[in-house]
Design a protein around this motif. Structure first.
Motif, PDB file in Angstrom:
ATOM      1  N   LYS A   1      10.129  -6.577  -7.260  1.00 33.55           N
ATOM      2  CA  LYS A   1      10.889  -7.190  -7.770  1.00 33.55           C
ATOM      3  C   LYS A   1      11.331  -7.391  -9.251  1.00 33.55           C
ATOM      4  CE  LYS A   1      10.236 -10.640  -3.978  1.00 33.55           C
ATOM      5  NZ  LYS A   1       9.442 -11.938  -3.513  1.00 33.55           N
ATOM      6  N   HIS A   2      10.022  -7.662  -9.861  1.00 32.22           N
ATOM      7  CA  HIS A   2      10.244  -7.733 -11.350  1.00 32.22           C
ATOM      8  C   HIS A   2       9.943  -6.507 -12.434  1.00 32.22           C
ATOM      9  CE1 HIS A   2      10.686 -11.937  -9.652  1.00 32.22           C
ATOM     10  NE2 HIS A   2       9.374 -11.663  -9.281  1.00 32.22           N
ATOM     11  N   SER A   3       9.230  -5.394 -11.949  1.00 35.23           N
ATOM     12  CA  SER A   3       8.797  -4.692 -12.845  1.00 35.23           C
ATOM     13  C   SER A   3       9.550  -3.660 -13.393  1.00 35.23           C
ATOM     14  CB  SER A   3       7.458  -3.812 -12.393  1.00 35.23           C
ATOM     15  OG  SER A   3       8.010  -2.928 -11.263  1.00 35.23           O
ATOM     16  N   GLY A   4      10.526  -3.173 -12.541  1.00 37.06           N
ATOM     17  CA  GLY A   4      11.640  -2.166 -12.995  1.00 37.06           C
ATOM     18  C   GLY A   4      11.006  -0.840 -13.022  1.00 37.06           C
ATOM     19  N   ALA A   5       9.899  -0.564 -12.291  1.00 38.22           N
ATOM     20  CA  ALA A   5       9.106   0.534 -12.275  1.00 38.22           C
ATOM     21  C   ALA A   5       9.587   1.508 -11.514  1.00 38.22           C
ATOM     22  CB  ALA A   5       7.460   0.013 -11.895  1.00 38.22           C
ATOM     23  N   ARG A   6       9.450   2.746 -11.845  1.00 31.97           N
ATOM     24  CA  ARG A   6       9.625   4.241 -11.135  1.00 31.97           C
ATOM     25  C   ARG A   6       8.575   4.569 -10.247  1.00 31.97           C
ATOM     26  NH1 ARG A   6      11.829   7.536 -16.346  1.00 31.97           N
ATOM     27  NH2 ARG A   6       9.851   6.445 -16.866  1.00 31.97           N
ATOM     28  N   ARG A   7       7.460   4.170 -10.621  1.00 23.95           N
ATOM     29  CA  ARG A   7       6.196   4.732  -9.789  1.00 23.95           C
ATOM     30  C   ARG A   7       5.071   3.509  -9.958  1.00 23.95           C
ATOM     31  NH1 ARG A   7       6.075   9.604  -7.919  1.00 23.95           N
ATOM     32  NH2 ARG A   7       4.137  10.168  -6.888  1.00 23.95           N
ATOM     33  N   ALA A   8       4.532   3.677  -8.813  1.00 24.14           N
ATOM     34  CA  ALA A   8       3.161   2.672  -8.860  1.00 24.14           C
ATOM     35  C   ALA A   8       2.106   3.401  -8.232  1.00 24.14           C
ATOM     36  CB  ALA A   8       3.334   1.479  -7.919  1.00 24.14           C
ATOM     37  N   TRP A   9       0.543   2.749  -8.213  1.00 31.86           N
ATOM     38  CA  TRP A   9      -0.467   3.202  -7.863  1.00 31.86           C
ATOM     39  C   TRP A   9      -1.238   2.045  -7.624  1.00 31.86           C
ATOM     40  CZ3 TRP A   9       1.079   3.505 -13.060  1.00 31.86           C
ATOM     41  CH2 TRP A   9       0.382   3.035 -13.834  1.00 31.86           C
ATOM     42  N   ILE A  10      -2.283   2.545  -6.268  1.00 29.96           N
ATOM     43  CA  ILE A  10      -3.257   1.729  -5.744  1.00 29.96           C
ATOM     44  C   ILE A  10      -4.478   2.555  -5.650  1.00 29.96           C
ATOM     45  CG2 ILE A  10      -3.940   0.129  -3.959  1.00 29.96           C
ATOM     46  CD1 ILE A  10      -0.921   0.162  -3.118  1.00 29.96           C
ATOM     47  N   ASP A  11      -5.610   1.747  -6.307  1.00 27.80           N
ATOM     48  CA  ASP A  11      -6.890   2.112  -6.022  1.00 27.80           C
ATOM     49  C   ASP A  11      -7.721   1.358  -5.515  1.00 27.80           C
ATOM     50  OD1 ASP A  11      -9.496   3.527  -6.435  1.00 27.80           O
ATOM     51  OD2 ASP A  11      -9.418   3.673  -8.495  1.00 27.80           O
ATOM     52  N   VAL A  12      -8.367   1.427  -4.335  1.00 27.18           N
ATOM     53  CA  VAL A  12      -9.144   0.557  -3.570  1.00 27.18           C
ATOM     54  C   VAL A  12     -10.563   1.312  -3.325  1.00 27.18           C
ATOM     55  CG1 VAL A  12      -9.588  -1.012  -1.608  1.00 27.18           C
ATOM     56  CG2 VAL A  12      -7.283  -0.431  -2.687  1.00 27.18           C
ATOM     57  N   HIS A  13     -11.665   0.582  -3.763  1.00 29.76           N
ATOM     58  CA  HIS A  13     -13.043   1.476  -3.665  1.00 29.76           C
ATOM     59  C   HIS A  13     -14.168   0.109  -3.552  1.00 29.76           C
ATOM     60  CE1 HIS A  13     -12.440   1.355  -7.917  1.00 29.76           C
ATOM     61  NE2 HIS A  13     -13.799   1.227  -7.998  1.00 29.76           N
TER      62      HIS A  13
END
Length: 434
Positions: free
Chosen positions: A350-362
């Motif tokens: 909604k708000h970031s205006g991002a072109r890419r994101a990432w998730i790291d779960v450990h």
């Protein structure tokens, strides 16, 4: 082996002594071969801070010392039943910067207590670690070796012992003392090990001030959790009242009216029944949506990994997902983690205006760590909106934390931690798609 299992029997006491002797020797090795080098390295690294070398050398040294202290906490709990809470402050999200990491470590009072413990444990660990084995070994030596030495020296042994010789008194005294030391050393071995655990607790547990702050945090967290739970219940009640309940009432009225019209106007009754069927489908969809908002089926079926991957697929931009979970957390913890990640991803869309994101779960060091980042405009402020505040409240209910790094121009990195243990991996239902 517990007392109920017969640890008060001779075999049980010997077994407990043997374990305490081996564990005590482990403590001796660590106190001399690990504590001393780490303390010296910490002091030298601190002295080298003014020339810049210590900025890079001191953090890994202190973290290694912290790891050793955590190992002692685990051993104290497992070997002697002495629980030692972990007092460290959470790591900031921008700790990759060496100066920030150094400041985080030096501002934590627990760091200085670790350094003090590493010094004091050198003599204390040596003494209390050697005593369980030394008492019994020295006692056995007095019982078995003293008569042999008397024979070699020439005092004689047996019925023709020269009673007027001082050697007889010394030998008998050695045997009596050795037997007493052996008899006392076997039951005292575990107590020496527990004494070392209590010593560890005196230096490695949180201070009174930290405990008072912790109590205050838990009080505030409990209040926020109660408020959040009440708000959530009101939301569910409102959604049921305004959505599914209203549709089910209208459905009941349409069916009743259709029953009346069936006798006089079957065609109109047929139309009402069609409308009732459509209304029932809509109400069912709303109820399913409400259930997903409480506990998504994908989370129950495929765990946190499947739930997070499903969230990533639903985002309208590419998301890199890295998940390393050797097991599953308890259902409430998984639910809190899932909804926290879902809220962050919603903010990204909604708000970031991002072109890419990432998730790291450990999972590491007894905590579930979730990192969500994007290459957007940055400037995210937890105090500016209710979304991130809601995440903080949700995580705080499980003693979790959230840290946000979002400078103007990006990137935004949100780091969330939830203390938890993972169960053994479960067999998840197979599925053809994510």
């Amino acid at each position: 082996m517990s007392d109920r299992d017969g640890s008060d029997a001779p075999e049980g006491m010997v077994h407990r002594w043997f374990l305490s002797a081996v564990r005590g020797l482990i403590q001796v090795v660590l106190s001399q071969a690990v504590n001393i080098p780490l303390f010296v390295l910490a002091v030298v690294s601190f002295a080298l801070i003014p020339i810049g070398v210590g900025v890079f050398l001191l953090p890994p040294t202190l973290l290694a010392l912290r790891g050793l202290a955590n190992q002692e906490r685990r051993w104290s709990a497992e070997w002697s039943g002495v629980a030692i809470p972990v007092p460290y402050r959470p790591e900031p999200p921008a700790s990759a910067n060496p100066f920030r990491r150094l400041g985080w470590l030096l501002r934590d009072p627990a760091t200085w207590r670790d350094v003090l413990w590493s010094l004091v444990n050198v003599p204390v660990g040596l003494l209390l670690g050697l005593l369980p084995a030394a008492l019994v070994v020295y006692g056995i030596e007095g019982v078995l070796v003293a008569p042999l030495l008397a024979e070699i020296i020439g005092y004689g042994w047996g019925p023709f012992w020269p009673l007027d010789e001082w050697g007889l008194v010394g030998t008998v005294g050695s045997i009596v003392l050795g037997g007493a030391l052996t008899a006392a050393g076997v039951p005292l071995g575990p107590r020496f090990l527990r004494a070392h655990a209590l010593f560890n607790r005196s230096l490695l547990s949180p201070t009174r001030g930290a405990l008072e702050r912790r109590v205050q945090e838990l009080t505030e967290t409990r209040s926020e959790t109660v408020d959040a739970s009440a708000a959530e219940l009101r939301r569910i009640e409102r959604d049921l009242h305004d959505g599914a309940q209203a549709r089910l009432v209208a459905l009941s009225m349409n069916i009743g009216l259709a029953e009346e019209l069936m006798k006089y106007d079957p065609e109109a009754a047929q139309k009402l029944l069609v409308e009732a069927r459509e209304a029932s489908g809509t109400a069912l969809s709303e109820l399913r949506g409400l259930v997903r908002g409480i506990h998504p089926p994908v989370l129950a079926e495929r765990g946190l990994e499947g739930g997070v991957r499903a969230l990533a697929l639903s985002l309208p931009l590419p998301v890199d997902v890295v998940i390393d979970l050797p097991g599953r957390a308890e259902a409430p913890v998984e639910s809190a983690a899932y909804f926290a990640v879902a809220e962050i991803l919603a903010n990204v869309a909604k708000h970031s205006g991002a072109r890419r994101a990432w998730i790291d779960v450990h999972h590491a060091n007894g905590a579930l760590k979730m990192i969500v980042g994007d290459d957007g405009l940055g400037g995210a402020d937890p105090e500016a909106g209710s979304g991130m505040r809601g995440i903080e409240r949700r995580l705080a209910a499980f003693d979790g934390t959230m840290a946000v790094s979002s400078p103007r121009g990006g990137p935004t990195v949100v780091t969330m931690e939830l203390p938890c243990a993972l169960s053994s991996p479960r067999t998840l239902p197979s599925s053809g798609t994510d």
